[in-house]
Design an enzyme around this catalytic site. Structure first.
Site, PDB file in Angstrom:
ATOM      1  N   LYS A 273     -27.526  -4.644 -42.517  1.00  0.00           N
ATOM      2  CA  LYS A 273     -28.593  -5.352 -41.798  1.00  0.00           C
ATOM      3  C   LYS A 273     -29.916  -5.314 -42.577  1.00  0.00           C
ATOM      4  O   LYS A 273     -30.609  -6.307 -42.679  1.00  0.00           O
ATOM      5  CB  LYS A 273     -28.763  -4.730 -40.404  1.00  0.00           C
ATOM      6  CG  LYS A 273     -27.579  -5.010 -39.489  1.00  0.00           C
ATOM      7  CD  LYS A 273     -27.766  -4.459 -38.104  1.00  0.00           C
ATOM      8  CE  LYS A 273     -27.503  -2.979 -37.992  1.00  0.00           C
ATOM      9  NZ  LYS A 273     -26.116  -2.557 -38.251  1.00  0.00           N
ATOM     10  N   ILE A 274     -30.249  -4.135 -43.130  1.00  0.00           N
ATOM     11  CA  ILE A 274     -31.534  -4.009 -43.833  1.00  0.00           C
ATOM     12  C   ILE A 274     -31.443  -4.610 -45.242  1.00  0.00           C
ATOM     13  O   ILE A 274     -32.293  -5.410 -45.648  1.00  0.00           O
ATOM     14  CB  ILE A 274     -31.976  -2.523 -43.884  1.00  0.00           C
ATOM     15  CG1 ILE A 274     -32.202  -2.000 -42.468  1.00  0.00           C
ATOM     16  CG2 ILE A 274     -33.239  -2.365 -44.730  1.00  0.00           C
ATOM     17  CD1 ILE A 274     -32.351  -0.501 -42.356  1.00  0.00           C
TER      18      ILE A 274
ATOM     19  N   HIS B  20     -41.269   8.794 -43.877  1.00  0.00           N
ATOM     20  CA  HIS B  20     -40.173   8.202 -43.079  1.00  0.00           C
ATOM     21  C   HIS B  20     -40.759   7.240 -42.048  1.00  0.00           C
ATOM     22  O   HIS B  20     -40.540   7.383 -40.845  1.00  0.00           O
ATOM     23  CB  HIS B  20     -39.345   9.314 -42.406  1.00  0.00           C
ATOM     24  CG  HIS B  20     -37.982   8.844 -42.001  1.00  0.00           C
ATOM     25  ND1 HIS B  20     -36.875   9.659 -42.044  1.00  0.00           N
ATOM     26  CD2 HIS B  20     -37.522   7.643 -41.560  1.00  0.00           C
ATOM     27  CE1 HIS B  20     -35.813   8.988 -41.634  1.00  0.00           C
ATOM     28  NE2 HIS B  20     -36.183   7.750 -41.335  1.00  0.00           N
TER      29      HIS B  20
ATOM     30  N   GLU C  93     -36.684  16.858 -45.260  1.00  0.00           N
ATOM     31  CA  GLU C  93     -37.690  16.383 -44.298  1.00  0.00           C
ATOM     32  C   GLU C  93     -37.959  17.382 -43.178  1.00  0.00           C
ATOM     33  O   GLU C  93     -39.071  17.495 -42.684  1.00  0.00           O
ATOM     34  CB  GLU C  93     -37.227  15.068 -43.663  1.00  0.00           C
ATOM     35  CG  GLU C  93     -37.419  13.881 -44.553  1.00  0.00           C
ATOM     36  CD  GLU C  93     -36.980  12.578 -43.913  1.00  0.00           C
ATOM     37  OE1 GLU C  93     -36.900  12.480 -42.675  1.00  0.00           O
ATOM     38  OE2 GLU C  93     -36.713  11.627 -44.674  1.00  0.00           O
TER      39      GLU C  93
ATOM     40  N   ARG D  49     -31.910   7.268 -46.839  1.00  0.00           N
ATOM     41  CA  ARG D  49     -31.928   8.668 -46.404  1.00  0.00           C
ATOM     42  C   ARG D  49     -32.143   9.531 -47.642  1.00  0.00           C
ATOM     43  O   ARG D  49     -31.619   9.227 -48.719  1.00  0.00           O
ATOM     44  CB  ARG D  49     -30.610   9.076 -45.732  1.00  0.00           C
ATOM     45  CG  ARG D  49     -30.446   8.605 -44.310  1.00  0.00           C
ATOM     46  CD  ARG D  49     -31.353   9.366 -43.315  1.00  0.00           C
ATOM     47  NE  ARG D  49     -31.199   8.890 -41.951  1.00  0.00           N
ATOM     48  CZ  ARG D  49     -31.917   7.906 -41.395  1.00  0.00           C
ATOM     49  NH1 ARG D  49     -32.838   7.285 -42.087  1.00  0.00           N
ATOM     50  NH2 ARG D  49     -31.727   7.562 -40.131  1.00  0.00           N
TER      51      ARG D  49
ATOM     52  N   ALA E  78     -40.770   3.675 -42.588  1.00  0.00           N
ATOM     53  CA  ALA E  78     -40.399   2.273 -42.824  1.00  0.00           C
ATOM     54  C   ALA E  78     -40.093   1.547 -41.510  1.00  0.00           C
ATOM     55  O   ALA E  78     -40.324   0.356 -41.385  1.00  0.00           O
ATOM     56  CB  ALA E  78     -39.201   2.195 -43.768  1.00  0.00           C
TER      57      ALA E  78
ATOM     58  N   ASP F 101     -39.604   6.944 -49.137  1.00  0.00           N
ATOM     59  CA  ASP F 101     -39.948   6.986 -47.709  1.00  0.00           C
ATOM     60  C   ASP F 101     -39.205   8.109 -47.008  1.00  0.00           C
ATOM     61  O   ASP F 101     -39.603   8.536 -45.929  1.00  0.00           O
ATOM     62  CB  ASP F 101     -39.620   5.641 -47.040  1.00  0.00           C
ATOM     63  CG  ASP F 101     -40.089   5.607 -45.595  1.00  0.00           C
ATOM     64  OD1 ASP F 101     -41.274   5.931 -45.363  1.00  0.00           O
ATOM     65  OD2 ASP F 101     -39.284   5.303 -44.693  1.00  0.00           O
TER      66      ASP F 101
HETATM   67  P1  NAI Z   1     -25.804  -1.133 -41.832  1.00  0.00           P
HETATM   68  O1  NAI Z   1     -24.708  -0.315 -41.259  1.00  0.00           O
HETATM   69  O2  NAI Z   1     -26.067  -2.478 -41.267  1.00  0.00           O
HETATM   70  O3  NAI Z   1     -25.584  -1.304 -43.405  1.00  0.00           O
HETATM   71  C1  NAI Z   1     -25.139  -0.289 -44.223  1.00  0.00           C
HETATM   72  C2  NAI Z   1     -24.379  -0.926 -45.382  1.00  0.00           C
HETATM   73  O4  NAI Z   1     -23.964   0.134 -46.237  1.00  0.00           O
HETATM   74  C3  NAI Z   1     -23.127  -1.677 -44.929  1.00  0.00           C
HETATM   75  O5  NAI Z   1     -23.079  -2.948 -45.522  1.00  0.00           O
HETATM   76  C4  NAI Z   1     -21.988  -0.788 -45.416  1.00  0.00           C
HETATM   77  O6  NAI Z   1     -20.827  -1.511 -45.782  1.00  0.00           O
HETATM   78  C5  NAI Z   1     -22.629  -0.134 -46.623  1.00  0.00           C
HETATM   79  N1  NAI Z   1     -21.931   1.083 -47.016  1.00  0.00           N
HETATM   80  C6  NAI Z   1     -21.226   1.940 -46.245  1.00  0.00           C
HETATM   81  N2  NAI Z   1     -20.665   2.893 -47.001  1.00  0.00           N
HETATM   82  C7  NAI Z   1     -21.023   2.624 -48.274  1.00  0.00           C
HETATM   83  C8  NAI Z   1     -20.751   3.242 -49.511  1.00  0.00           C
HETATM   84  N3  NAI Z   1     -19.968   4.325 -49.575  1.00  0.00           N
HETATM   85  N4  NAI Z   1     -21.283   2.717 -50.612  1.00  0.00           N
HETATM   86  C9  NAI Z   1     -22.060   1.599 -50.542  1.00  0.00           C
HETATM   87  N5  NAI Z   1     -22.352   0.951 -49.402  1.00  0.00           N
HETATM   88  C10 NAI Z   1     -21.837   1.470 -48.285  1.00  0.00           C
HETATM   89  O7  NAI Z   1     -27.100  -0.210 -41.746  1.00  0.00           O
HETATM   90  P2  NAI Z   1     -28.618  -0.661 -41.841  1.00  0.00           P
HETATM   91  O8  NAI Z   1     -29.139  -0.920 -40.472  1.00  0.00           O
HETATM   92  O9  NAI Z   1     -28.770  -1.695 -42.890  1.00  0.00           O
HETATM   93  O10 NAI Z   1     -29.286   0.719 -42.329  1.00  0.00           O
HETATM   94  C11 NAI Z   1     -29.014   1.273 -43.598  1.00  0.00           C
HETATM   95  C12 NAI Z   1     -29.588   2.675 -43.671  1.00  0.00           C
HETATM   96  O11 NAI Z   1     -31.008   2.611 -43.663  1.00  0.00           O
HETATM   97  C13 NAI Z   1     -29.258   3.557 -42.455  1.00  0.00           C
HETATM   98  O12 NAI Z   1     -27.986   4.171 -42.595  1.00  0.00           O
HETATM   99  C14 NAI Z   1     -30.364   4.559 -42.474  1.00  0.00           C
HETATM  100  O13 NAI Z   1     -29.967   5.703 -43.196  1.00  0.00           O
HETATM  101  C15 NAI Z   1     -31.502   3.858 -43.200  1.00  0.00           C
HETATM  102  N6  NAI Z   1     -32.649   3.634 -42.315  1.00  0.00           N
HETATM  103  C16 NAI Z   1     -33.898   4.068 -42.732  1.00  0.00           C
HETATM  104  C17 NAI Z   1     -34.996   3.902 -41.915  1.00  0.00           C
HETATM  105  C18 NAI Z   1     -36.374   4.327 -42.339  1.00  0.00           C
HETATM  106  O14 NAI Z   1     -37.295   4.303 -41.514  1.00  0.00           O
HETATM  107  N7  NAI Z   1     -36.595   4.693 -43.583  1.00  0.00           N
HETATM  108  C19 NAI Z   1     -34.861   3.310 -40.576  1.00  0.00           C
HETATM  109  C20 NAI Z   1     -33.534   2.821 -40.284  1.00  0.00           C
HETATM  110  C21 NAI Z   1     -32.479   3.002 -41.122  1.00  0.00           C
END
Ligand code: NAI
Length: 329
Positions: A153-154, A295, A263, A234, A297, A258
């Site tokens: 999604k991101i 953290h 943390e 993360r 974002a 970020d």
């Molecule tokens: P999402 O689940 O929509 O996307 C994650 C992507 O990573 C998916 O396309 C998935 O196939 C891929 N993935 C899974 N395992 C993998 C691997 N072994 N190697 C490569 N790609 C792999 O999650 P979304 O919403 O895009 O969030 C991503 C991450 O962003 C979250 O898991 C979270 O850790 C982080 N995040 C950080 C925030 C912040 O404030 N800094 C806030 C929200 C999320």
């Protein structure tokens, strides 16, 4: 229901109160959920927790003894809860899988631009009446190769924004998104090739066993000299010491951070009166080509409204005994 909200922060209180709208009785605690604080949930049907709260097996056992039946996470990630153990106890759990991918993606690109164009440095210089441009040369984003690790999604929104900038996009993900290939000309490749070819690398995969320290000494040594690395995923996605070594040698030219491996006990709190004990953080803070944020974002008005709204929708589902689409299974 009676709900114990742990780890509540000032910036989210009004959103929580407004989304609850008086429906549930809320007990708000600034403290983390831990073995020392778990008894604060006494008399509550549910607890509501954030990323740093500890919902490990012994704590879940105690919650169960206290009569807690539901856990609502105000986050997408749920690596801080022992899911199989909670299931064994019959505790239902839900999270907020999506609240605003735009918030995180826009922040990520903002960090890229701030590092590239040295915005923090120029601001501090000007505060000292130094209007010199020496040392402030940046680069055009147009035409640069950006490697996106994780196109969920991101990552997808990051791709959309950077496509608008005229960047060439590489991606690594275990699942390829044909839509991104078609819309933004993104090229999926393996991780080592992405590291080798990219001018900028940005991390958006979840932190799981397979992605822990995905960016390490080996991968850093294969990157272009002076690469920009952004981590708004993360902390554990990168080996912090290896990144520090890469920054010291000049292999990494810029680092946007970020999130951080250590943390807990540091982020989300005011430590301005404390002596910093974390030597890695202390070293990172000395580097002009490192931009550290706490953290944050996700921290937009839209995201906070959505987090609070979805959290209470999840709790309402649990109270009514209904199926909850955000349930952690
Ligand atoms: P999402 O689940 O929509 O996307 C994650 C992507 O990573 C998916 O396309 C998935 O196939 C891929 N993935 C899974 N395992 C993998 C691997 N072994 N190697 C490569 N790609 C792999 O999650 P979304 O919403 O895009 O969030 C991503 C991450 O962003 C979250 O898991 C979270 O850790 C982080 N995040 C950080 C925030 C912040 O404030 N800094 C806030 C929200 C999320």
């Amino acid at each position: 229901m009676k709900i114990a909200i742990f780890n509540i922060h000032n910036w989210e209180r009004e959103y929580i109160q407004s989304a609850n709208n008086g429906r549930h009785t809320l007990k708000m605690f600034e403290t983390y959920l831990s073995s020392d604080t778990v008894d604060l949930a006494k008399g509550c049907d549910a607890i509501c927790i954030f990323t740093e709260d500890n919902a490990s097996a012994p704590i879940l056992d105690r919650l169960h003894e206290l009569g807690v039946r539901y856990v609502a996470l105000r986050s997408a990630g749920f690596n801080n809860i022992d899911v199989p153990h909670a299931q064994k106890l019959g505790i239902r759990m839900a999270r907020v899988p999506e609240y605003s991918p735009y918030a995180i993606a826009e922040f990520t690109v903002g960090v890229m631009l701030a590092l590239n164009r040295k915005l923090v440095r120029t601001h501090y210089r000007i505060m000292e009446m130094n209007f010199s441009l020496n040392g402030l040369v940046g680069f055009d984003m147009n035409g640069k190769i950006v490697g996106i690790i994780g196109t969920g999604k991101i990552g997808r929104v990051v791709a959309k924004i950077l496509h608008g900038f005229g960047c060439k996009l590489l991606a690594y993900d275990i699942v390829e998104d044909p839509d991104l290939i078609e819309k933004y000309g993104i090229t999926y490749t393996d991780l080592d090739a992405l590291c080798k070819q990219s001018d900028i690398i940005t991390l958006h995969s979840p932190l799981i066993a397979e992605t822990h320290h995905l960016i390490n000494e080996d991968r850093i040594s294969g990157m272009k000299k002076g690469v920009m690395l952004i981590n708004a995923g993360r902390g554990g996605l990168v080996n912090t010491q290896d990144v520090i070594n890469g920054l010291k040698s000049g292999q990494i030219g810029y680092f946007g951070m970020d999130v951080y491996e250590e943390e807990k006990g540091l982020y989300f709190e005011d430590h301005s009166e404390d002596i910093l004990q974390d030597d890695s953080m202390a070293r990172l803070m000395t580097l002009r080509n490192v931009l550290i944020s706490s953290h944050q974002a996700f921290l937009t008005d839209t995201a906070l409204q959505n987090i609070a709204r979805i959290t209470f929708e999840n709790l309402d589902c649990f109270e009514k005994g209904e199926v909850c689409s955000n349930e952690i299974k």
